[in-house]
Scaffold this motif. Structure first.
Motif, PDB file in Angstrom:
ATOM      1  N   GLY A  57       0.822  -1.204   0.000  1.00  0.00           N
ATOM      2  CA  GLY A  57       0.000   0.000   0.000  1.00  0.00           C
ATOM      3  C   GLY A  57       0.856   1.253   0.000  1.00  0.00           C
ATOM      4  N   ARG A  58       0.754   2.042   1.074  1.00  0.00           N
ATOM      5  CA  ARG A  58       1.550   3.262   1.201  1.00  0.00           C
ATOM      6  C   ARG A  58       2.607   3.119   2.297  1.00  0.00           C
ATOM      7  NH1 ARG A  58      -3.584   5.225   0.409  1.00  0.00           N
ATOM      8  NH2 ARG A  58      -3.909   5.569   2.641  1.00  0.00           N
ATOM      9  N   ARG A  59       3.002   1.884   2.589  1.00  0.00           N
ATOM     10  CA  ARG A  59       3.996   1.662   3.644  1.00  0.00           C
ATOM     11  C   ARG A  59       5.230   0.965   3.080  1.00  0.00           C
ATOM     12  NH1 ARG A  59       3.840  -1.317   9.551  1.00  0.00           N
ATOM     13  NH2 ARG A  59       4.587   0.511  10.680  1.00  0.00           N
ATOM     14  N   LEU A  60       6.404   1.517   3.405  1.00  0.00           N
ATOM     15  CA  LEU A  60       7.687   0.967   2.978  1.00  0.00           C
ATOM     16  C   LEU A  60       8.338   0.236   4.146  1.00  0.00           C
ATOM     17  CD1 LEU A  60      10.117   0.850   0.917  1.00  0.00           C
ATOM     18  CD2 LEU A  60      10.907   2.982   1.993  1.00  0.00           C
ATOM     19  N   TYR A  61       8.853  -0.970   3.867  1.00  0.00           N
ATOM     20  CA  TYR A  61       9.565  -1.770   4.866  1.00  0.00           C
ATOM     21  C   TYR A  61      11.026  -1.896   4.460  1.00  0.00           C
ATOM     22  CZ  TYR A  61       4.938  -3.302   6.456  1.00  0.00           C
ATOM     23  OH  TYR A  61       3.648  -3.340   6.936  1.00  0.00           O
ATOM     24  N   GLN A  62      11.913  -1.783   5.444  1.00  0.00           N
ATOM     25  CA  GLN A  62      13.335  -2.010   5.214  1.00  0.00           C
ATOM     26  C   GLN A  62      13.827  -3.076   6.182  1.00  0.00           C
ATOM     27  OE1 GLN A  62      15.910   1.413   5.526  1.00  0.00           O
ATOM     28  NE2 GLN A  62      17.778   0.176   5.547  1.00  0.00           N
ATOM     29  N   TYR A  63      14.439  -4.135   5.609  1.00  0.00           N
ATOM     30  CA  TYR A  63      14.958  -5.239   6.405  1.00  0.00           C
ATOM     31  C   TYR A  63      16.453  -5.403   6.182  1.00  0.00           C
ATOM     32  CZ  TYR A  63      10.286  -6.913   7.584  1.00  0.00           C
ATOM     33  OH  TYR A  63       9.015  -7.019   8.088  1.00  0.00           O
ATOM     34  N   THR A  73      10.321   1.420   9.044  1.00  0.00           N
ATOM     35  CA  THR A  73       9.202   1.570   8.115  1.00  0.00           C
ATOM     36  C   THR A  73       8.976   3.056   7.850  1.00  0.00           C
ATOM     37  OG1 THR A  73       7.551   1.640   9.886  1.00  0.00           O
ATOM     38  CG2 THR A  73       8.069  -0.528   8.954  1.00  0.00           C
ATOM     39  N   VAL A  74       8.390   3.343   6.702  1.00  0.00           N
ATOM     40  CA  VAL A  74       8.007   4.707   6.342  1.00  0.00           C
ATOM     41  C   VAL A  74       6.573   4.661   5.842  1.00  0.00           C
ATOM     42  CG1 VAL A  74       8.423   6.667   4.809  1.00  0.00           C
ATOM     43  CG2 VAL A  74      10.359   5.383   5.738  1.00  0.00           C
ATOM     44  N   ASP A  75       5.719   5.489   6.412  1.00  0.00           N
ATOM     45  CA  ASP A  75       4.334   5.596   5.959  1.00  0.00           C
ATOM     46  C   ASP A  75       4.191   6.836   5.088  1.00  0.00           C
ATOM     47  OD1 ASP A  75       2.989   3.341   7.270  1.00  0.00           O
ATOM     48  OD2 ASP A  75       3.608   4.333   9.119  1.00  0.00           O
ATOM     49  N   PHE A  76       3.845   6.622   3.825  1.00  0.00           N
ATOM     50  CA  PHE A  76       3.691   7.724   2.885  1.00  0.00           C
ATOM     51  C   PHE A  76       2.339   8.398   3.087  1.00  0.00           C
ATOM     52  CE2 PHE A  76       6.926   5.097   1.043  1.00  0.00           C
ATOM     53  CZ  PHE A  76       7.788   5.979   0.417  1.00  0.00           C
ATOM     54  N   GLU A  77       2.329   9.702   2.906  1.00  0.00           N
ATOM     55  CA  GLU A  77       1.092  10.457   3.057  1.00  0.00           C
ATOM     56  C   GLU A  77       0.178  10.228   1.858  1.00  0.00           C
ATOM     57  OE1 GLU A  77       1.944  14.547   3.754  1.00  0.00           O
ATOM     58  OE2 GLU A  77       3.324  14.151   5.418  1.00  0.00           O
ATOM     59  N   LYS A  78      -1.118  10.345   2.117  1.00  0.00           N
ATOM     60  CA  LYS A  78      -2.106  10.181   1.057  1.00  0.00           C
ATOM     61  C   LYS A  78      -2.302  11.476   0.283  1.00  0.00           C
ATOM     62  CE  LYS A  78      -6.970   8.834   0.412  1.00  0.00           C
ATOM     63  NZ  LYS A  78      -8.193   8.340   1.101  1.00  0.00           N
ATOM     64  N   PRO A  81       1.547  17.979  -0.161  1.00  0.00           N
ATOM     65  CA  PRO A  81       2.731  18.100  -1.028  1.00  0.00           C
ATOM     66  C   PRO A  81       3.486  16.789  -1.207  1.00  0.00           C
ATOM     67  CG  PRO A  81       2.639  19.895   0.563  1.00  0.00           C
ATOM     68  CD  PRO A  81       1.574  18.932   0.956  1.00  0.00           C
ATOM     69  N   ASP A  82       3.461  15.943  -0.182  1.00  0.00           N
ATOM     70  CA  ASP A  82       4.131  14.647  -0.271  1.00  0.00           C
ATOM     71  C   ASP A  82       3.138  13.492  -0.334  1.00  0.00           C
ATOM     72  OD1 ASP A  82       6.866  15.500  -0.244  1.00  0.00           O
ATOM     73  OD2 ASP A  82       6.623  16.006   1.874  1.00  0.00           O
ATOM     74  N   GLY A  83       1.915  13.781  -0.749  1.00  0.00           N
ATOM     75  CA  GLY A  83       0.908  12.736  -0.873  1.00  0.00           C
ATOM     76  C   GLY A  83       1.096  11.924  -2.143  1.00  0.00           C
ATOM     77  N   ILE A  84       0.882  10.625  -2.032  1.00  0.00           N
ATOM     78  CA  ILE A  84       1.040   9.752  -3.204  1.00  0.00           C
ATOM     79  C   ILE A  84      -0.302   9.229  -3.705  1.00  0.00           C
ATOM     80  CG2 ILE A  84       3.390   9.098  -2.551  1.00  0.00           C
ATOM     81  CD1 ILE A  84       2.214   6.362  -1.670  1.00  0.00           C
ATOM     82  N   GLY A  85      -1.410   9.749  -3.148  1.00  0.00           N
ATOM     83  CA  GLY A  85      -2.720   9.393  -3.669  1.00  0.00           C
ATOM     84  C   GLY A  85      -3.426   8.330  -2.855  1.00  0.00           C
ATOM     85  N   GLY A  86      -4.695   8.126  -3.207  1.00  0.00           N
ATOM     86  CA  GLY A  86      -5.522   7.192  -2.464  1.00  0.00           C
ATOM     87  C   GLY A  86      -5.523   5.790  -3.022  1.00  0.00           C
ATOM     88  N   SER A  91       3.952  -0.223  -7.768  1.00  0.00           N
ATOM     89  CA  SER A  91       5.125   0.500  -7.287  1.00  0.00           C
ATOM     90  C   SER A  91       6.380  -0.232  -7.729  1.00  0.00           C
ATOM     91  CB  SER A  91       5.102   0.641  -5.759  1.00  0.00           C
ATOM     92  OG  SER A  91       5.127  -0.634  -5.135  1.00  0.00           O
ATOM     93  N   LEU A  92       7.470   0.510  -7.781  1.00  0.00           N
ATOM     94  CA  LEU A  92       8.773  -0.051  -8.135  1.00  0.00           C
ATOM     95  C   LEU A  92       9.828   0.630  -7.283  1.00  0.00           C
ATOM     96  CD1 LEU A  92      10.548  -1.838 -10.020  1.00  0.00           C
ATOM     97  CD2 LEU A  92      10.749   0.169 -11.513  1.00  0.00           C
ATOM     98  N   ILE A  93      10.636  -0.174  -6.597  1.00  0.00           N
ATOM     99  CA  ILE A  93      11.707   0.338  -5.747  1.00  0.00           C
ATOM    100  C   ILE A  93      13.013   0.269  -6.524  1.00  0.00           C
ATOM    101  CG2 ILE A  93      12.907   0.059  -3.552  1.00  0.00           C
ATOM    102  CD1 ILE A  93      10.393  -1.426  -2.543  1.00  0.00           C
TER     103      ILE A  93
END
Length: 357
Positions: A57-63, A73-78, A81-86, A91-93
Motif C-alpha cells: 500500500g503506502r507503507r515501505l519496509y526495510q529489512y 518503516t516509512v508511511d507515505f502520506e495520502k 505536497p508529499d501525498g502519493i494518492g488514495g 510501485s517499483l523500488i
C-alpha cells in the motif's frame, strides 16, 4: 509458430517438485501494525550492508539481509505536497527512489523517507482503449533504467472488450527526463475474441529482459510466448507437460451493474519470472484448482523452465496456496513466500537454487 526447442533438448526435459530446490528459509520480523508482508522485495547493497525493501500500500519496509531484522518503516502520506494518492496500482523500488502509479493519473517519484521528488502524468490513451488501467497486476512489473531515466509500465485491461482487439499500445516506455512516452505494441491473438469480459482469461503479462533487450508477453490460454526486440517478433513454445482445461467466465446483471464471474478453477498461463542467478525464465502456470467441500482450496501449479534461448528445460510443480507464485532475487538465490506461516511474529520466505540435472 516459432519454436527454439529441438529433439535433442526435448530428450533432456525433466519434471520435479519446486520443494526439491529449497535450500533454506528467510524469516522476516513483523511489527504490531503489519498484517502481511509483500511477496516481492528489492535487494540493495548500501555501504557494505545488504537490505531488502518492500512496499504494501503506502507503507515501505526495510529489512537487514540476511538476518531478517526490521530496520524501519516509512508511511507515505495520502494527500498534500508529499501525498502519493488514495489508490496505488503499482510501485517499483529502485536505487533512485520509489515510483508509484497513483490514482490512474500520474507516476509519483519519491525518496526513501517519504518525500515526493517529482510527478509525471500517465500516458494518454485513445478512445478505443475504453479505459486505461496502468498497473502491476498479473505479474506486470515495472522496469527502470537508471542511466537513461526510463520507466517501462503496462496498461492491463481489467477485462478484455471487443474494441481492444484492434488496440496495440499496451506497454509504454516513459522517458522521465523529457516526459515523453512511446508505446511498445502488440496485439491479442484472435482466440481471445471468445473471452471478452473474463478477468482471468483476458489478461496478458509482460516481462522485460533488460540484459537481452527483449519483451516477453504471456497470454493465459496460449502455449507459446510472444518475444519481441521491437524490430521483429517471434512466438516460442512454452507448453506445460500437464493437460490444461480452460473454462470460460460468465457475467451476471445486478441492477445497473454487470458482475464478472471468472472461473476460479480454470487452467491459465500467467507471468514469466527471470531468475538471474541461474539465468532461467520461469513461466507460471495454474494447472488446476479444486474448491474442497470441507473449505479451502487445493491447487496444482508449475513453473515451465526456459533458458535465455527460450529452449524448454523442464517443469517444476507446486501448490500456489502454499508457496507464492512470485518472489524476488538476491545474490544468494531466489525467494518465494510461504503463504501459511507458522508464527504471527514473522513471515517465511524459502530460498530456491535451481541446480539442474
Amino acid at each position: 509458430m516459432f519454436s527454439c526447442t529441438d529433439s535433442k533438448n526435448e530428450a533432456a526435459f525433466f519434471t520435479a517438485d519446486l520443494a526439491d530446490y529449497i535450500v533454506d528459509t528467510l524469516y522476516l520480523e513483523k511489527d504490531t501494525l503489519t498484517r502481511s508482508l509483500p511477496q516481492e522485495f528489492s535487494f540493495f547493497d548500501q555501504n557494505g550492508k545488504s537490505f531488502l525493501f518492500g512496499v504494501v500500500g503506502r507503507r515501505l519496509y526495510q529489512y537487514s539481509y540476511p538476518s531478517g531484522e526490521l530496520e524501519g518503516t516509512v508511511d507515505f502520506e495520502k494527500e498534500g505536497p508529499d501525498g502519493i494518492g488514495g489508490f496505488i496500482s503499482g510501485s517499483l523500488i529502485t536505487e533512485d527512489g520509489i515510483f508509484f502509479i497513483s490514482d490512474q493519473k500520474s507516476i509519483i517519484h519519491t525518496d526513501f523517507q517519504g518525500k515526493v521528488l517529482d510527478r509525471f502524468p500517465l500516458p494518454n490513451v485513445p478512445e478505443e482503449r475504453l479505459a486505461a488501467n496502468f498497473s502491476v497486476v498479473n505479474g506486470n512489473r515495472m522496469y527502470y533504467n537508471k542511466e537513461k531515466k526510463q520507466l517501462i509500465l503496462s496498461d492491463v485491461p481489467f477485462v478484455l472488450k471487443e474494441p481492444n482487439m484492434a488496440y496495440e499500445d499496451w506497454i509504454w516506455k516513459y522517458d522521465l527526463e523529457n516526459e515523453l512516452a512511446e508505446p511498445i505494441s502488440f496485439s491479442y491473438p484472435d482466440i481471445y475474441k471468445e473471452h471478452f469480459d473474463d478477468p482471468e482469461l483476458g489478461l496478458y503479462s509482460h516481462t522485460f529482459l533488460d540484459t537481452e533487450n527483449l519483451h516477453v508477453v504471456s497470454f493465459p490460454m496460449t502455449d507459446s510466448l510472444l518475444v519481441s526486440d521491437r524490430k521483429s517478433t517471434k512466438w516460442v513454445e512454452s507448453k506445460s507437460s500437464e493437460p490444461l482445461v480452460f473454462q470460460k467466465g460468465k457475467t451476471k446483471q445486478e441492477g445497473d451493474y454487470v458482475v464478472f464471474l471468472p472461473s476460479m478453477e480454470t487452467s491459465r498461463y500467467k507471468w514469466v519470472i527471470f531468475e538471474p542467478m541461474s539465468k532461467l525464465l520461469l513461466r507460471f502456470v495454474s494447472i488446476e484448482t479444486e474448491v474442497l467441500e470441507v473449505g479451502g482450496i487445493h491447487n496444482r501449479s508449475s513453473f515451465i523452465l526456459h533458458d535465455l534461448n527460450f529452449e524448454t528445460i523442464g517443469e517444476v510443480f507446486f501448490d500456489n496456496q502454499q508457496i507464492a507464485s512470485s518472489g524476488f532475487a538476491t545474490p544468494d538465490g531466489y525467494y518465494f513466500k510461504l503463504l501459511n506461516p507458522g508464527s504471527d511474529d514473522v513471515e517465511e520466505y524459502v530460498r530456491v537454487l535451481f541446480e539442474l540435472p
